[in-house]
Design a protein around this motif. Structure first.
Motif, short mmCIF file in Angstrom:
data_model
loop_
_atom_site.label_atom_id
_atom_site.label_comp_id
_atom_site.label_asym_id
_atom_site.label_seq_id
_atom_site.Cartn_x
_atom_site.Cartn_y
_atom_site.Cartn_z
N HIS A 1 -13.22 31.00 14.24
CA HIS A 1 -13.82 30.42 13.04
C HIS A 1 -14.67 29.19 13.40
CE1 HIS A 1 -14.03 29.45 8.72
NE2 HIS A 1 -13.98 28.19 9.12
N ALA A 2 -14.13 28.33 14.27
CA ALA A 2 -14.84 27.10 14.63
C ALA A 2 -16.15 27.39 15.38
CB ALA A 2 -13.94 26.21 15.48
N ARG A 3 -16.18 28.47 16.14
CA ARG A 3 -17.40 28.81 16.89
C ARG A 3 -18.47 29.46 16.03
NH1 ARG A 3 -14.61 31.55 22.29
NH2 ARG A 3 -14.23 29.60 23.46
N THR A 4 -18.05 30.14 14.98
CA THR A 4 -19.00 30.94 14.20
C THR A 4 -19.37 30.31 12.86
OG1 THR A 4 -17.15 32.22 13.27
CG2 THR A 4 -18.22 33.10 15.24
N ARG A 5 -18.57 29.38 12.37
CA ARG A 5 -18.85 28.73 11.09
C ARG A 5 -19.73 27.49 11.33
NH1 ARG A 5 -18.59 29.61 5.52
NH2 ARG A 5 -18.17 27.64 4.44
N GLU A 6 -20.89 27.44 10.68
CA GLU A 6 -21.81 26.31 10.89
C GLU A 6 -21.69 25.29 9.77
OE1 GLU A 6 -25.84 27.23 11.71
OE2 GLU A 6 -25.37 28.21 13.63
N ILE A 7 -21.71 24.02 10.15
CA ILE A 7 -21.71 22.89 9.23
C ILE A 7 -22.90 22.00 9.59
CG2 ILE A 7 -20.44 20.89 8.37
CD1 ILE A 7 -19.14 23.51 7.59
N ILE B 1 -6.22 33.74 9.00
CA ILE B 1 -5.62 32.42 9.13
C ILE B 1 -4.43 32.26 8.20
CG2 ILE B 1 -6.04 29.95 8.72
CD1 ILE B 1 -8.88 30.38 9.80
N GLN B 2 -4.57 32.70 6.95
CA GLN B 2 -3.47 32.56 6.00
C GLN B 2 -2.27 33.42 6.38
OE1 GLN B 2 -2.46 35.17 3.76
NE2 GLN B 2 -4.00 36.58 4.60
N ARG B 3 -2.51 34.58 6.98
CA ARG B 3 -1.38 35.44 7.40
C ARG B 3 -0.63 34.79 8.56
NH1 ARG B 3 -1.22 39.66 11.10
NH2 ARG B 3 -3.51 39.77 11.16
N GLY C 1 -10.67 25.57 6.30
CA GLY C 1 -11.08 25.10 4.99
C GLY C 1 -10.85 26.15 3.92
N GLY C 2 -11.74 26.21 2.97
CA GLY C 2 -11.60 27.18 1.88
C GLY C 2 -11.62 28.61 2.36
N SER C 3 -12.42 28.88 3.40
CA SER C 3 -12.49 30.25 3.92
C SER C 3 -11.15 30.69 4.50
CB SER C 3 -13.58 30.34 5.00
OG SER C 3 -14.84 30.03 4.47
N GLY C 4 -10.46 29.77 5.18
CA GLY C 4 -9.17 30.12 5.76
C GLY C 4 -8.08 30.31 4.73
N TYR C 5 -8.33 29.82 3.53
CA TYR C 5 -7.33 29.92 2.46
C TYR C 5 -7.46 31.23 1.69
CZ TYR C 5 -4.00 27.69 -0.74
OH TYR C 5 -2.89 27.35 -1.46
#
Length: 375
Positions: free
Chosen positions: A254-260, A340-342, A330-334
């Motif tokens: 997630h950290a590598r592919t999600r851009e902020i 991530i939630q599993r 963040g919200g995506s992981g929720y």
């Protein structure tokens, strides 16, 4: 970087088994979320593990099996747990119950249970009672004498894979002492319909009710003793470590592919610092666990103490890594569709499996402080 790097090699012949299991695990991982969503037993996964030789391998040579080492067992369960922790849990409990019955009843029905395990029959571990807490080896239910054995009435909880089990490992008090039995589920054994867990949903770890179930004398075994192959105590840390490995993998992806703000989330300093701490603690947990397994294989008596420490650390680290995954996600992981939630839900279970983190912490703390155990 998320993979633990191992120094001690497994025994000759075990590498091939682990490679077969790793190949299977790739397929298991692809459907683990679906089984979790449906809360369904992945029976084909268990069948595939049997065909790959896992059941024969875990059976000690003294019982006619291949005699998997503790190190090999730990790595096998960790591989499974990283891919599908529910399958890893069911297989560990199945293998633990099957091996225990083969060893505990070695002078009577041991060869029978060993042959059944090697033939692909399913076993389930039914020792924990609703009122016994972590003292699963000290049953509270009293078995009453009857023709050919004893009668048991009561309940056993969190029996993973019980719905497909051909045999249950059950204990009860006989003449005031814990006794262990192989039980063939029949109409006197029923499922209490209260099961609905937060995590590891595909284990279907049911509460079983026993209503004058016959504990057959010929299926009675001795109590556990030093020298037995302790599958479940050795396997439990690996379940949490595998979940932690998977949680860290999901976090990194997630950290590598999600851009902020035009850059991957991995470029944020707080993420780097937190991941460094999580990965280092996870590596330390792997190292402590591997040390305990090596000690077990070499007959070093304190391996049980270190297995407990490894379980404690693995349980805590798994939860911490999974929680960090939610923060980074963040919200995506929720979202429910996110792995991530599993991982967060699954990570909680290890802390509850006996011995729980609270119980282990008490034992470790008393030892460090020199406080004697309470009678």
């Amino acid at each position: 970087m998320t993979n633990a790097h191992f120094i001690v090699p497994v025994r000759d012949g075990e590498r091939e088994l682990l490679d077969r299991v790793a190949d299977l695990a790739t397929g298991f991982a692809a459907v683990a979320a679906d089984y979790d969503e449906r809360a369904e037993l992945a029976v084909e996964h268990l069948d595939a593990l049997h065909e790959a030789g896992a059941d024969d391998a875990v059976l000690p040579e003294s019982s006619g099996g291949a005699g998997l080492s503790y190190l090999g067992l730990g790595r096998l369960v960790r591989i499974l747990a990283r891919a599908d922790p529910s399958t890893a849990t069911i297989w560990t409990m199945h293998a633990g119950a099957g091996v225990a019955l083969a060893e505990f009843t070695g002078e009577s029905s041991g060869s029978f249970f060993a042959d059944e395990l090697r033939a692909g029959k399913r076993f389930a571990n039914a020792l924990s009672e609703p009122a016994s807490g972590n003292r699963f080896l000290q049953p509270q239910h009293v078995a009453e004498p009857t023709a050919g054995g004893w009668l048991l009435s009561g309940a056993k909880r969190f029996v993973s894979g019980s719905e497909i089990a051909d045999y249950l490992l059950v204990n009860a008090l006989v003449a005031g002492e814990p006794a262990f039995f192989g039980v063939v589920p029949d109409e006197t054994v029923s499922i209490v319909p209260i099961w609905d867990t937060l995590g590891l949903r595909a284990t279907r770890s049911q509460l079983l009710a026993f209503d004058d179930t016959v504990l057959r004398a010929e299926y009675r075994g001795r109590a556990p003793r030093p020298g037995d192959f302790a599958v479940i105590p050795a396997g439990l840390p690996a379940i949490s470590l595998g979940i932690a490995d998977a949680a860290l993998d999901a976090l990194v992806e997630h950290a590598r592919t999600r851009e902020i703000l035009g850059k991957p989330l991995a470029h944020q300093q707080w993420v780097q610092y937190e991941v460094a701490d999580a990965q280092t603690r996870l590596a330390a947990a792997h190292a402590l666990y591997e040390q305990a397994l090596w000690q077990a294989d070499h007959g070093i008596a304190l391996f049980f103490d270190n297995l407990s420490r490894a379980k404690y650390l693995a349980n805590k680290v798994a939860v911490d890594v999974a929680q960090l995954g939610v923060r980074v996600g963040g919200g995506s992981g929720y979202l429910k569709r996110s792995p991530i939630q599993r991982h967060l839900r699954d990570a909680q279970a290890g802390q509850l499996m006996a011995y729980s983190t609270e119980v282990i912490a008490g034992v470790i703390g008393r030892g460090v402080l020199g406080v004697p155990d309470e009678a």
